[in-house]
Design a protein around this motif. Structure first.
Motif, PDB file in Angstrom:
ATOM      1  N   VAL A  92       0.859  -1.193   0.000  1.00 11.46           N
ATOM      2  CA  VAL A  92       0.000   0.000   0.000  1.00 11.46           C
ATOM      3  C   VAL A  92       0.889   1.235   0.000  1.00 11.46           C
ATOM      4  O   VAL A  92       1.933   1.265   0.661  1.00 11.46           O
ATOM      5  N   PHE A  93       0.452   2.253  -0.733  1.00  9.58           N
ATOM      6  CA  PHE A  93       1.161   3.535  -0.815  1.00  9.58           C
ATOM      7  C   PHE A  93       0.341   4.570  -0.055  1.00  9.58           C
ATOM      8  O   PHE A  93      -0.848   4.758  -0.327  1.00  9.58           O
ATOM      9  N   VAL A 133      -3.719   4.875  -0.333  1.00 12.30           N
ATOM     10  CA  VAL A 133      -4.526   5.328   0.793  1.00 12.30           C
ATOM     11  C   VAL A 133      -3.976   6.682   1.253  1.00 12.30           C
ATOM     12  O   VAL A 133      -2.972   6.728   1.965  1.00 12.30           O
ATOM     13  N   PRO A 134      -4.589   7.776   0.841  1.00 11.65           N
ATOM     14  CA  PRO A 134      -4.042   9.088   1.191  1.00 11.65           C
ATOM     15  C   PRO A 134      -4.371   9.476   2.625  1.00 11.65           C
ATOM     16  O   PRO A 134      -5.356   9.015   3.207  1.00 11.65           O
ATOM     17  N   LEU A 152      -8.738  10.076  -6.758  1.00 15.00           N
ATOM     18  CA  LEU A 152      -8.813   9.001  -5.771  1.00 15.00           C
ATOM     19  C   LEU A 152     -10.204   8.943  -5.141  1.00 15.00           C
ATOM     20  O   LEU A 152     -10.754   9.964  -4.726  1.00 15.00           O
ATOM     21  N   GLN A 153     -10.745   7.754  -5.072  1.00 11.91           N
ATOM     22  CA  GLN A 153     -12.040   7.556  -4.429  1.00 11.91           C
ATOM     23  C   GLN A 153     -11.809   7.313  -2.940  1.00 11.91           C
ATOM     24  O   GLN A 153     -11.643   6.180  -2.498  1.00 11.91           O
ATOM     25  N   ARG A 191      -7.607   1.025   7.559  1.00 18.50           N
ATOM     26  CA  ARG A 191      -7.826   1.169   6.112  1.00 18.50           C
ATOM     27  C   ARG A 191      -6.644   0.587   5.333  1.00 18.50           C
ATOM     28  O   ARG A 191      -6.835  -0.071   4.308  1.00 18.50           O
ATOM     29  N   ILE A 192      -5.442   0.824   5.806  1.00 22.73           N
ATOM     30  CA  ILE A 192      -4.256   0.282   5.137  1.00 22.73           C
ATOM     31  C   ILE A 192      -4.316  -1.241   5.112  1.00 22.73           C
ATOM     32  O   ILE A 192      -4.082  -1.877   4.070  1.00 22.73           O
ATOM     33  N   VAL A 193      -4.635  -1.847   6.230  1.00 23.94           N
ATOM     34  CA  VAL A 193      -4.687  -3.308   6.314  1.00 23.94           C
ATOM     35  C   VAL A 193      -5.798  -3.857   5.429  1.00 23.94           C
ATOM     36  O   VAL A 193      -5.621  -4.857   4.712  1.00 23.94           O
ATOM     37  N   ARG A 194      -6.950  -3.200   5.437  1.00 26.11           N
ATOM     38  CA  ARG A 194      -8.080  -3.669   4.637  1.00 26.11           C
ATOM     39  C   ARG A 194      -7.727  -3.640   3.148  1.00 26.11           C
ATOM     40  O   ARG A 194      -8.039  -4.582   2.400  1.00 26.11           O
TER      41      ARG A 194
END
Length: 466
Positions: A92-93, A133-134, A152-153, A191-194
């Motif tokens: 993930v970025f 993921v911003p 980005l959504q 959110r990052i993990v998901r």
């Protein structure tokens, strides 16, 4: 992509095998003065907190890297081997949005290097890969977001009102917001993990810093006389056969109803090449339009200044149709240096491999001017792009060359009124008086890029020789 299941060295993963779960991309903040406090200490605190939450939320092995953050202040010499490896392997970025972030060329390069992996995933699997993921470090007005960030959504409001108004920097710095900070960081880690668990990106080879463009484009030239304003646009036209007009010895599995359905890299890739190119170019902060060359051919007029740079994606099999071959030959009669050709070519396609020499010769004979113009990268793209990976590497260079040629040949718009405005100049050797110098003499022909509608092609010769 993933950490090896077996553990060594007493249950720790060797550093050479560590692949970070997420990559935290941020713009370094300069110190206020020598010996002053390091403003990036707050980013490091956020990074440690995110790593702690990610380790708690996953089953990452002991000694693995939950995240990667580059602590070195880079000054244009490139990025470290470790940074390149992290971009090529992370799941993930996580970009930290701030005005400084979008002004950083290095951050834009990190974004594009990672985005290429997501685009390849989408091309190979025909599924979206939303793995960016911003996070708001400092809130940025929507009008100031470059295209890749704007598209980005992502709903920041789900992290809390105070986070939206003050960003993580405000929450971490201001007293009384400790609870809001902890809640926001925990939600961000979840959110990052998901995202990481829903999309499995394949690793790639680390990219060379020198060949990576910025996802944020180039600074807008607002207020500069004759410079284009507004969003950057680019048109992609596809000259390819369709399932309705194939040669007898050509398999229909690579084609569809429209030229835009052509998928030369089948079966490795599941998406048509036009849409892969569109996504790559959009990641360079362009607004992209797509069209079929068969439909566009009647609208080309080389006598008019161009409205945008263009990329022409050509199927060598397209010249097997005599009518299309004539249209391509007619297009080639008038020089259009702002149009560059890309020729996808799958050598694992047995039919293409068998007739390669014949098709190469016929296309070069049909479009000698357009195929041979531009820089070395442009000529390489016209000679055949062997894979989606190679397309991602070479297309940004072709786009840059087309954009530069467009600026050389596009119509300029001088200030209204038609009056000449002299440049300000100093009076005397130090601007403290002295005689006024005489007005400048006339500009030599072909040297003033802000006069007239068309420009000379002196710059084009340089591209031919590069």
């Amino acid at each position: 992509m993933f950490l090896r299941s077996h553990l060594r060295d007493g249950g720790r993963v060797p550093a050479s095998e560590q692949q970070p779960y997420f990559f935290l991309s941020y713009a370094h903040t300069p110190r206020f003065g020598a010996g002053g406090p390091d403003p990036d200490m707050w980013v490091e605190r956020l990074f440690r907190d995110l790593c702690s939450h990610v380790m708690a939320l996953t089953d990452l092995p002991a000694g693995s890297e939950a995240g990667f953050m580059d602590r070195e202040i880079r000054s244009g010499e490139g990025w470290s081997e470790r940074l390149g490896r992290a971009l090529a392997t992370c799941r993930v970025f996580v970009p930290l949005f701030s005005p400084r972030y979008f002004a950083s060329e290095m951050c834009g390069k990190e974004w594009f290097a990672f985005a290429q992996r997501a685009i390849r995933h989408s091309a190979h699997n025909n599924t979206p890969a939303e793995v960016i993921v911003p996070a708001l470090w400092v809130p940025v007005p929507p009008a100031q977001l470059p295209g890749p960030a704007e598209r980005l959504q992502f709903n920041h409001n789900s992290f809390g009102d105070r986070y939206v108004t003050d960003g993580l920097y405000g929450l971490i710095k201001l007293r009384g917001y400790a609870e809001e900070y902890e809640h926001t960081v925990y939600e961000l880690a979840k959110r990052i993990v998901r995202v990481a668990q829903s999309v499995r990106l394949d690793p790639s080879r680390p990219v060379d810093y020198r060949g990576v463009p910025s996802a944020f484009g180039t600074p807008r030239a607002n207020g500069v006389q004759g410079a284009p304003v507004g969003p950057r646009t680019l048109h992609v036209s596809v000259a390819a056969a369709t399932g309705h007009d194939l040669p007898e010895d050509r398999s229909p599995e690579y084609y569809g109803e429209s030229a835009l359905d052509w998928n030369p890299y089948h079966p490795t890739a599941q998406r048509p090449v036009a849409y892969v190119a569109e996504e790559l170019i959009r990641t360079l902060d362009y607004q992209v339009t797509l069209g079929s060359f068969d439909d566009d051919a009647g609208h080309f007029d080389a006598k008019q200044p161009p409205a945008r740079p263009e990329i022409l994606i050509v199927d060598r099999w397209a010249v097997a149709d005599e009518q299309r071959r004539r249209r391509l030959a007619a297009f080639d009669q008038d020089p259009r240096p702002w149009v560059h050709v890309v020729v996808p070519w799958n050598r694992y396609d047995p039919q293409s491999r068998t007739r390669e020499r014949e098709l190469v010769h016929r296309l070069e004979e049909t479009m000698p001017v357009t195929m041979g113009q531009g820089r070395a990268a442009c000529r390489a793209a016209a000679n055949g792009v062997a894979s989606i990976e190679t397309l991602g590497q070479i297309l940004p260079q072709v786009v840059e060359a087309a954009a530069q040629q467009f600026l050389r040949h596009a119509q300029v718009y001088p200030p209204a009124g038609g009056t000449h405005t002299e440049r300000p100049r100093l009076l005397g050797p130090m601007g403290m008086g002295g005689p006024t110098p005489p007005p400048p003499g006339p500009h030599p022909p072909g040297r003033d890029s802000h006069r007239g509608t068309h420009h000379t092609d002196a710059g084009d010769a340089d591209d031919h020789q590069s």
